[in-house]
Design a protein around this motif. Sequence first.
Motif, PDB file in Angstrom:
ATOM      1  N   SER A   1       0.829  -1.214   0.000  1.00 29.57           N
ATOM      2  CA  SER A   1       0.000   0.000   0.000  1.00 29.57           C
ATOM      3  C   SER A   1       0.859   1.259   0.000  1.00 29.57           C
ATOM      4  O   SER A   1       0.518   2.251  -0.665  1.00 29.57           O
ATOM      5  CB  SER A   1      -0.941   0.002   1.212  1.00 29.57           C
ATOM      6  OG  SER A   1      -0.212  -0.165   2.419  1.00 29.57           O
TER       7      SER A   1
ATOM      8  N   TRP B   1       2.696  -5.236  -8.327  1.00 28.45           N
ATOM      9  CA  TRP B   1       2.773  -6.553  -7.684  1.00 28.45           C
ATOM     10  C   TRP B   1       2.945  -7.662  -8.714  1.00 28.45           C
ATOM     11  O   TRP B   1       3.363  -8.767  -8.371  1.00 28.45           O
ATOM     12  CB  TRP B   1       1.533  -6.796  -6.830  1.00 28.45           C
ATOM     13  CG  TRP B   1       1.580  -8.080  -6.052  1.00 28.45           C
ATOM     14  CD1 TRP B   1       0.860  -9.217  -6.281  1.00 28.45           C
ATOM     15  CD2 TRP B   1       2.408  -8.382  -4.911  1.00 28.45           C
ATOM     16  NE1 TRP B   1       1.166 -10.192  -5.364  1.00 28.45           N
ATOM     17  CE2 TRP B   1       2.118  -9.704  -4.503  1.00 28.45           C
ATOM     18  CE3 TRP B   1       3.357  -7.641  -4.189  1.00 28.45           C
ATOM     19  CZ2 TRP B   1       2.746 -10.314  -3.422  1.00 28.45           C
ATOM     20  CZ3 TRP B   1       3.983  -8.247  -3.109  1.00 28.45           C
ATOM     21  CH2 TRP B   1       3.680  -9.570  -2.732  1.00 28.45           C
TER      22      TRP B   1
ATOM     23  N   LYS C   1       2.402  -7.819   0.622  1.00 31.40           N
ATOM     24  CA  LYS C   1       1.086  -7.414   0.137  1.00 31.40           C
ATOM     25  C   LYS C   1       0.124  -7.391   1.306  1.00 31.40           C
ATOM     26  O   LYS C   1      -0.051  -8.395   2.008  1.00 31.40           O
ATOM     27  CB  LYS C   1       0.602  -8.399  -0.938  1.00 31.40           C
ATOM     28  CG  LYS C   1      -0.704  -8.006  -1.611  1.00 31.40           C
ATOM     29  CD  LYS C   1      -1.055  -9.019  -2.692  1.00 31.40           C
ATOM     30  CE  LYS C   1      -2.319  -8.619  -3.433  1.00 31.40           C
ATOM     31  NZ  LYS C   1      -2.670  -9.602  -4.488  1.00 31.40           N
ATOM     32  N   ASP C   2      -0.507  -6.232   1.538  1.00 29.09           N
ATOM     33  CA  ASP C   2      -1.378  -6.059   2.704  1.00 29.09           C
ATOM     34  C   ASP C   2      -2.456  -7.133   2.765  1.00 29.09           C
ATOM     35  O   ASP C   2      -2.679  -7.756   3.811  1.00 29.09           O
ATOM     36  CB  ASP C   2      -2.049  -4.676   2.671  1.00 29.09           C
ATOM     37  CG  ASP C   2      -1.069  -3.536   2.500  1.00 29.09           C
ATOM     38  OD1 ASP C   2      -0.265  -3.569   1.540  1.00 29.09           O
ATOM     39  OD2 ASP C   2      -1.111  -2.586   3.300  1.00 29.09           O
ATOM     40  N   GLU C   3      -3.106  -7.339   1.634  1.00 30.96           N
ATOM     41  CA  GLU C   3      -4.190  -8.320   1.571  1.00 30.96           C
ATOM     42  C   GLU C   3      -3.608  -9.737   1.661  1.00 30.96           C
ATOM     43  O   GLU C   3      -2.862 -10.180   0.792  1.00 30.96           O
ATOM     44  CB  GLU C   3      -4.965  -8.165   0.268  1.00 30.96           C
ATOM     45  CG  GLU C   3      -6.150  -9.111   0.125  1.00 30.96           C
ATOM     46  CD  GLU C   3      -6.856  -8.961  -1.209  1.00 30.96           C
ATOM     47  OE1 GLU C   3      -7.751  -9.774  -1.479  1.00 30.96           O
ATOM     48  OE2 GLU C   3      -6.501  -8.042  -1.972  1.00 30.96           O
ATOM     49  N   GLY C   4      -3.903 -10.429   2.729  1.00 30.57           N
ATOM     50  CA  GLY C   4      -3.418 -11.782   2.913  1.00 30.57           C
ATOM     51  C   GLY C   4      -2.028 -11.877   3.496  1.00 30.57           C
ATOM     52  O   GLY C   4      -1.523 -12.970   3.737  1.00 30.57           O
TER      53      GLY C   4
END
Length: 403
Positions: free
Chosen positions: A83, A126, A162-165
Motif C-alpha cells: 500500500s 505486484w 502485500k497487505d491483503e493476505g
Amino acid sequence: MEKNTAKIKDFNFYAPTRVVFGRESEKQLPELIRASGGHRVLVHYGGGSARRSGLLDKVFQMLTEAGISFVELGGVVPNPLLSMVYEGIRLCREQQIDFILAVGGGSVIDSSKAIGYGVGYEGDVWDFWDGKATPQSCLPIGVMLTIPAAGSEMSSSTVITKDEGLVKRGFNSDLCRCRFCIMNPERTYTLPPYQTAAGCTDIMMHTMERYFSKYDDMMLTDALSEALLRTVKECAVEVLQRPDDYRLRAQIMWAGSLAHNDLTECGTEKDFATHRLEHELSALFGVTHGAGLAALWGSWARYVMPRHVSRFVQFAVNVMGVANDFAHPEETALRGIEAVERFYRRIGMPTSIPELIGRQATGDEIAVMVDKCSRGGTITVGAVEVLQPQDMEAVYRRANTAC
C-alpha cells in the motif's frame, strides 16, 4: 589421471553501487544526486527516528541549498507494505520525480525500489512479485543508510508484503541496484540493542545462506565468508556493550553491504531456504526479520546437516571455533550448530518460534506458512537441499518445539 571433481560454479559478479563511507559522508549527497541525473527527488523514509535525530532536516537543508527540489514520503514500516508502494508510485507520477532517495534501512530501500519499478509500469507493480511480468525500468535510487542489516543498498533484491493476505515475497533484478550509498557509522550509534542484534543476525545469515552450498571448492570465497562471519560475530557481542564505538559500528555497517552484494556467492550458490521460511513467519506474526531467522536457522541446520556433514564441520571449525573431532564429524557439525545458538542467546536473539512470539504456533498457522512458502505446493525452496512442502513443515515444527 585423476578426474577433476571440483565443484565451482561459474559466476558473473556485478556491483555497480558507489559507496561513500565515513564521518560526514552525508555532505556529498547533492553532488551524488546530480551525478546520478536527479533533479526532482522523492525523499523516502520510515518512522520518526530519522526526523528526531535531525538527519532529515539536514538532508532537506542540503537539497534546498543545492537547488534540488524534493517531496517527502515517510511512514515505511518493517516488512514494507504494498500500500505504501502504491502511494509512492502515485506521488512520483504526480510530481514528475526522477530520483528516489531512501533514508533508512532495508525496509525503506526495498519500498523505494518497488516504487522505482512501478512508476514506469502501466500494470500493477505486484505483477513482478507474482511472476506475471518483468520490469523494464526503475527510477534511479540513492541511499543514506541508517540501519545496517538487510544489505539492500548493494543488492538486486526487493522484499515487499502485500497487505491483503499478508503475502511477503522477494524479487530480484539488477535494474533496482542503487546508484550510491552513503554510510556514516555514527548514524547507527542510537540503534536499540535488539535492533542491532537482529541486524547482525541478518548480516551473518546473508553470508551463511551462500556458504552452505553444494558448490564447496571455492576456497577464496569461503575464506572471505568465514572472515566476514567471524568479524560480525565478534563485533555483535562487543557493540552491545559499547554502542558508540566507531570501529565496531564501521565493521558491522560495511559487512552488511558485503554480505548481500553477491561477493560471498562467487563460485557458490545461494540457498536462502531459511530466508524464505522466515518471510512467512514475519508476515504472519509481524516479528523482526533478523530475530525470525535466528529462531529458524538451528532447526533448518539440524534437518539438513546429516546429508552435508563436511560443510557443517568446516563452518563449525573455521567460523565458530569448535575443535574438530576427526573421529566423529557429525558431533563436530552439531557442536557448530549449538555454538551458533549460544551466540544468538548471548546477543538476545531467540532460537525457537515460542521464544520469538511468546507461544507455540498452532497447527493451522504452520499450515498457512507452508502453503504460502510453497505457493500452494507449486514451488520448492533451497538449493543445498531442496525443500518440498513436507520438509518446510518439518522445519517449522522442529523450530516450534526447540528450546
